[in-house]
Design a protein around this motif. Sequence first.
Motif, PDB file in Angstrom:
ATOM      1  N   SER A   1      -6.299   0.183  -5.807  1.00 62.18           N
ATOM      2  CA  SER A   1      -5.535   0.041  -6.866  1.00 62.18           C
ATOM      3  C   SER A   1      -5.534  -1.574  -7.187  1.00 62.18           C
ATOM      4  CB  SER A   1      -4.211   0.778  -7.128  1.00 62.18           C
ATOM      5  OG  SER A   1      -3.627   0.196  -8.441  1.00 62.18           O
ATOM      6  N   ASN A   2      -6.051  -2.037  -8.364  1.00 59.95           N
ATOM      7  CA  ASN A   2      -6.079  -3.489  -8.709  1.00 59.95           C
ATOM      8  C   ASN A   2      -4.864  -3.644  -9.142  1.00 59.95           C
ATOM      9  OD1 ASN A   2      -8.838  -3.776  -7.970  1.00 59.95           O
ATOM     10  ND2 ASN A   2      -9.427  -3.504  -9.955  1.00 59.95           N
ATOM     11  N   ILE A   3      -4.058  -2.638 -10.028  1.00 58.46           N
ATOM     12  CA  ILE A   3      -3.065  -2.831 -10.609  1.00 58.46           C
ATOM     13  C   ILE A   3      -1.952  -3.173  -9.533  1.00 58.46           C
ATOM     14  CG2 ILE A   3      -1.301  -1.875 -12.005  1.00 58.46           C
ATOM     15  CD1 ILE A   3      -3.689  -0.380 -13.707  1.00 58.46           C
ATOM     16  N   GLY A   4      -1.716  -2.079  -8.680  1.00 58.01           N
ATOM     17  CA  GLY A   4      -0.898  -2.312  -7.576  1.00 58.01           C
ATOM     18  C   GLY A   4      -1.001  -3.537  -6.737  1.00 58.01           C
ATOM     19  N   ALA A   5      -1.984  -4.162  -6.417  1.00 53.57           N
ATOM     20  CA  ALA A   5      -2.383  -5.274  -5.672  1.00 53.57           C
ATOM     21  C   ALA A   5      -1.717  -6.564  -6.299  1.00 53.57           C
ATOM     22  CB  ALA A   5      -3.852  -5.604  -5.333  1.00 53.57           C
ATOM     23  N   VAL A   6      -2.013  -6.543  -7.805  1.00 47.79           N
ATOM     24  CA  VAL A   6      -1.642  -7.577  -8.727  1.00 47.79           C
ATOM     25  C   VAL A   6      -0.089  -7.651  -8.556  1.00 47.79           C
ATOM     26  CG1 VAL A   6      -1.184  -8.426 -10.843  1.00 47.79           C
ATOM     27  CG2 VAL A   6      -3.446  -7.937  -9.891  1.00 47.79           C
ATOM     28  N   GLN A   7       0.550  -6.413  -8.530  1.00 46.75           N
ATOM     29  CA  GLN A   7       2.098  -6.381  -8.620  1.00 46.75           C
ATOM     30  C   GLN A   7       2.705  -6.873  -7.080  1.00 46.75           C
ATOM     31  OE1 GLN A   7       4.025  -2.901 -10.462  1.00 46.75           O
ATOM     32  NE2 GLN A   7       1.893  -2.426 -11.078  1.00 46.75           N
ATOM     33  N   VAL A   8       1.930  -6.652  -6.147  1.00 46.42           N
ATOM     34  CA  VAL A   8       2.331  -7.059  -5.067  1.00 46.42           C
ATOM     35  C   VAL A   8       2.282  -8.568  -4.822  1.00 46.42           C
ATOM     36  CG1 VAL A   8       1.838  -7.067  -2.316  1.00 46.42           C
ATOM     37  CG2 VAL A   8       1.868  -4.922  -3.538  1.00 46.42           C
ATOM     38  N   ALA A   9       1.198  -9.057  -5.183  1.00 45.41           N
ATOM     39  CA  ALA A   9       0.833 -10.554  -5.304  1.00 45.41           C
ATOM     40  C   ALA A   9       1.990 -11.374  -5.987  1.00 45.41           C
ATOM     41  CB  ALA A   9      -0.605 -10.845  -5.769  1.00 45.41           C
ATOM     42  N   ASN A  10       2.332 -10.696  -7.105  1.00 42.75           N
ATOM     43  CA  ASN A  10       3.504 -11.352  -7.955  1.00 42.75           C
ATOM     44  C   ASN A  10       4.868 -11.464  -7.195  1.00 42.75           C
ATOM     45  OD1 ASN A  10       1.789 -11.895 -10.249  1.00 42.75           O
ATOM     46  ND2 ASN A  10       2.648  -9.789 -11.241  1.00 42.75           N
ATOM     47  N   MET A  11       5.070 -10.349  -6.169  1.00 41.99           N
ATOM     48  CA  MET A  11       6.332 -10.266  -5.494  1.00 41.99           C
ATOM     49  C   MET A  11       6.092 -11.565  -4.390  1.00 41.99           C
ATOM     50  SD  MET A  11       6.765  -6.305  -4.523  1.00 41.99           S
ATOM     51  CE  MET A  11       6.458  -5.012  -5.654  1.00 41.99           C
ATOM     52  N   VAL A  12       4.918 -11.975  -3.802  1.00 44.47           N
ATOM     53  CA  VAL A  12       5.005 -12.722  -2.769  1.00 44.47           C
ATOM     54  C   VAL A  12       4.943 -14.160  -3.294  1.00 44.47           C
ATOM     55  CG1 VAL A  12       3.256 -13.712  -1.075  1.00 44.47           C
ATOM     56  CG2 VAL A  12       3.632 -11.278  -1.320  1.00 44.47           C
ATOM     57  N   GLY A  13       4.442 -14.365  -4.441  1.00 46.12           N
ATOM     58  CA  GLY A  13       4.438 -15.811  -5.138  1.00 46.12           C
ATOM     59  C   GLY A  13       2.915 -16.298  -4.777  1.00 46.12           C
ATOM     60  N   SER A  14       2.420 -17.237  -5.851  1.00 42.96           N
ATOM     61  CA  SER A  14       1.233 -18.007  -5.384  1.00 42.96           C
ATOM     62  C   SER A  14       1.189 -18.825  -4.379  1.00 42.96           C
ATOM     63  CB  SER A  14       0.745 -18.565  -6.811  1.00 42.96           C
ATOM     64  OG  SER A  14       1.699 -19.392  -7.376  1.00 42.96           O
ATOM     65  N   ASP A  15       2.178 -19.711  -4.295  1.00 39.63           N
ATOM     66  CA  ASP A  15       2.512 -20.418  -3.023  1.00 39.63           C
ATOM     67  C   ASP A  15       2.352 -19.863  -1.756  1.00 39.63           C
ATOM     68  OD1 ASP A  15       2.379 -22.748  -4.811  1.00 39.63           O
ATOM     69  OD2 ASP A  15       4.677 -22.884  -4.807  1.00 39.63           O
ATOM     70  N   ASN A  16       3.019 -18.904  -1.626  1.00 42.20           N
ATOM     71  CA  ASN A  16       3.171 -18.289  -0.566  1.00 42.20           C
ATOM     72  C   ASN A  16       1.602 -17.284  -0.168  1.00 42.20           C
ATOM     73  OD1 ASN A  16       5.884 -18.810   0.237  1.00 42.20           O
ATOM     74  ND2 ASN A  16       6.556 -17.258  -0.921  1.00 42.20           N
ATOM     75  N   GLN A  17       1.258 -17.020  -1.114  1.00 51.29           N
ATOM     76  CA  GLN A  17      -0.063 -16.299  -1.062  1.00 51.29           C
ATOM     77  C   GLN A  17      -1.018 -17.183  -0.826  1.00 51.29           C
ATOM     78  OE1 GLN A  17      -2.654 -15.778  -4.758  1.00 51.29           O
ATOM     79  NE2 GLN A  17      -2.921 -13.479  -4.384  1.00 51.29           N
ATOM     80  N   ARG A  18      -1.126 -18.384  -1.030  1.00 47.11           N
ATOM     81  CA  ARG A  18      -2.206 -19.620  -0.647  1.00 47.11           C
ATOM     82  C   ARG A  18      -1.878 -19.733   0.827  1.00 47.11           C
ATOM     83  NH1 ARG A  18      -4.352 -24.588  -3.948  1.00 47.11           N
ATOM     84  NH2 ARG A  18      -5.423 -25.706  -2.160  1.00 47.11           N
ATOM     85  N   MET A  19      -0.414 -19.728   1.160  1.00 51.65           N
ATOM     86  CA  MET A  19      -0.081 -20.441   2.579  1.00 51.65           C
ATOM     87  C   MET A  19      -0.550 -19.076   3.553  1.00 51.65           C
ATOM     88  SD  MET A  19       3.793 -21.022   3.826  1.00 51.65           S
ATOM     89  CE  MET A  19       4.167 -22.008   2.345  1.00 51.65           C
ATOM     90  N   PHE A  20      -0.439 -18.101   3.112  1.00 54.21           N
ATOM     91  CA  PHE A  20      -0.849 -16.868   4.153  1.00 54.21           C
ATOM     92  C   PHE A  20      -2.175 -16.981   4.352  1.00 54.21           C
ATOM     93  CE2 PHE A  20      -1.962 -12.580   5.255  1.00 54.21           C
ATOM     94  CZ  PHE A  20      -1.108 -12.188   6.388  1.00 54.21           C
TER      95      PHE A  20
END
Length: 590
Positions: free
Chosen positions: A350-369
């Motif tokens: 699910s793309n919809i579910g993945a986007v919601q999870v990414a929003n929880m993480v935040g763009s800075d933390n996403q990039r860091m991981f």
Amino acid sequence: MISWSGNDKHKKYIPPGSEPQWILKNDFFSNIRKQLEIETRQGRLVIVAAIFTCSFFVLTLRLLDLMIINESSISSQKVESVNKFLKLSRSDIQDRNGWAIATTIPTIHLYANPSLITDSEVVVNSLKNIFPNLDEMRLYKRLNSDKKFVYLKRHVTPQEQIKINNLGIPGLDYEITEKRVYPYGNLFSHVIGTTDTDNKGTAGIEAYFDKKLTSGVTPLSLSLDLGVQDTVHEILSNAFKTYNTIGAVSIVLDVNTSEIISLVSLPDFDPSISINPDDKRKFNRATFGRYEMGSTFKLFTIAMAMERNLISLETMLDATQPLNISGREIDDFYPKRKWLSVSEVLMFSSNIGAVQVANMVGSDNQRMFLEKIGLLSALELEIPEIGRPDYPQRWSLSNAATISYGHGIAVTPLHVVSAVSSLVNGGYYIRPTFLKREYIPKDEFKRVMSSDSSIKMRYLMHLVVKSGSGKGANLPEYSVGGKTGSADKPEKGGYNKDKLITSFVGVFPIHNPRYVIFVLLDEPKPQDKKNNHRTSGWNAVPTAKEMISRIAPILGIYPDNNQSDNQELSEFIRAGLNRGIQLGATDAIE
């Protein structure tokens, strides 16, 4: 015989039969000298032929030793002694079991001294009978040049040399030299690389280790496995033809050492045959090609949220309707229009579910991981052909959303394999390598995730294969985990929905991970023209399944026994399976 007396400016005609005796004697001795010169040159050619023939027999014995009698216990001392005897200047390249996949043999080049050639047309016609593909005009120009040394034909065989010797043409001679040969043709072409006419490395391992290979006689041992490479190459080549793709990639990596066991990029080439540097066959799609991978990136999205304790397996996400991010609608390929658990987000992709999870993480933390698991920098690898990831410099909300499901960021296939390995091996990023490892240096591995999160990711990947979009890779004899990916190809500022990159990344055995396998197909075509089955479940997944079933025995992985399998599963995975979770996605083949 017509005779002349006097110097060049005052020559006099002497009628036949009235020549002075001293002229007859000079002609006699002149003929003798010419005959001796021809015999001397023929003698030299015979000597060179004898030397080359001896070298040829020694070479034959060497190849028999390396390719037939060879066992995994071939010692470096044996190879060193052979190299020293033949005085070869470039070391062998071996697979992990000691099989020579690149070696050097003695050879000869035919050359000419144009100043000694009396009739270039005769020479051209004579050599043309031996070498039909020779360029006559080019050969004629070389024979009529002012140089004292011109190459006529490189790598002359013993049979061709005998024919040349029989011509008895003064001015032709041989240069004893070496030739780089690849016993398995195109099987390892994108890894081993190429050498030029002077035996200098120009691509791949040959270029990266050029100095090492020319400075010693000890073979260079790679991490590749000949048996696995041959099997994977065969299966991928069949898929390449079956799905009529423009390119294909497969990689097998040891998750505990990050040794690359197999790497194939198609189309490929024979490194012993010179081709244009711009030839598309030389493009290494596995380490240099960059692709938007699609849904395989959802593994990293879920993992980064797991690691931060932002979600659990039971966390529910609203997938009842599409999302609108910065004016862009994001929907699922197979929309369920219901709330999905984290497990189902991966299983249904699910793309919809993945986007919601990414929003929880935040763009800075996403990039860091993503940076931490090596997805934002070029890999440190032992070949020059390395692709640097392509991603937005400004990591906006919309960028973070699309990156969560593998769009808006392009990486090489080896990047994905290496990163997935760190998700399942207990949480360690280990630098991938083409070299056989005896140990892992401390500066080449680091912890990027907890062991608990790693166990959870293995569980989720197992569910994807057992009941989700990757169920086509499920094998009764081996426990497999994985994730599918299908991505529209970027084109002219947008995406072409008629052109797909399909992929599957798998792990086996998933309860005790040993290897990651990756398959990518570039623009696969549906087998049945009546439908549009082009996504990974229809091509990349069955290709990977066949590879796993055939290479697992080669790698020493025995078929699972249900009872022992349950005993070996981690406590976490057993608990999940024992709860009887039924998350089937029978209609979701991505």
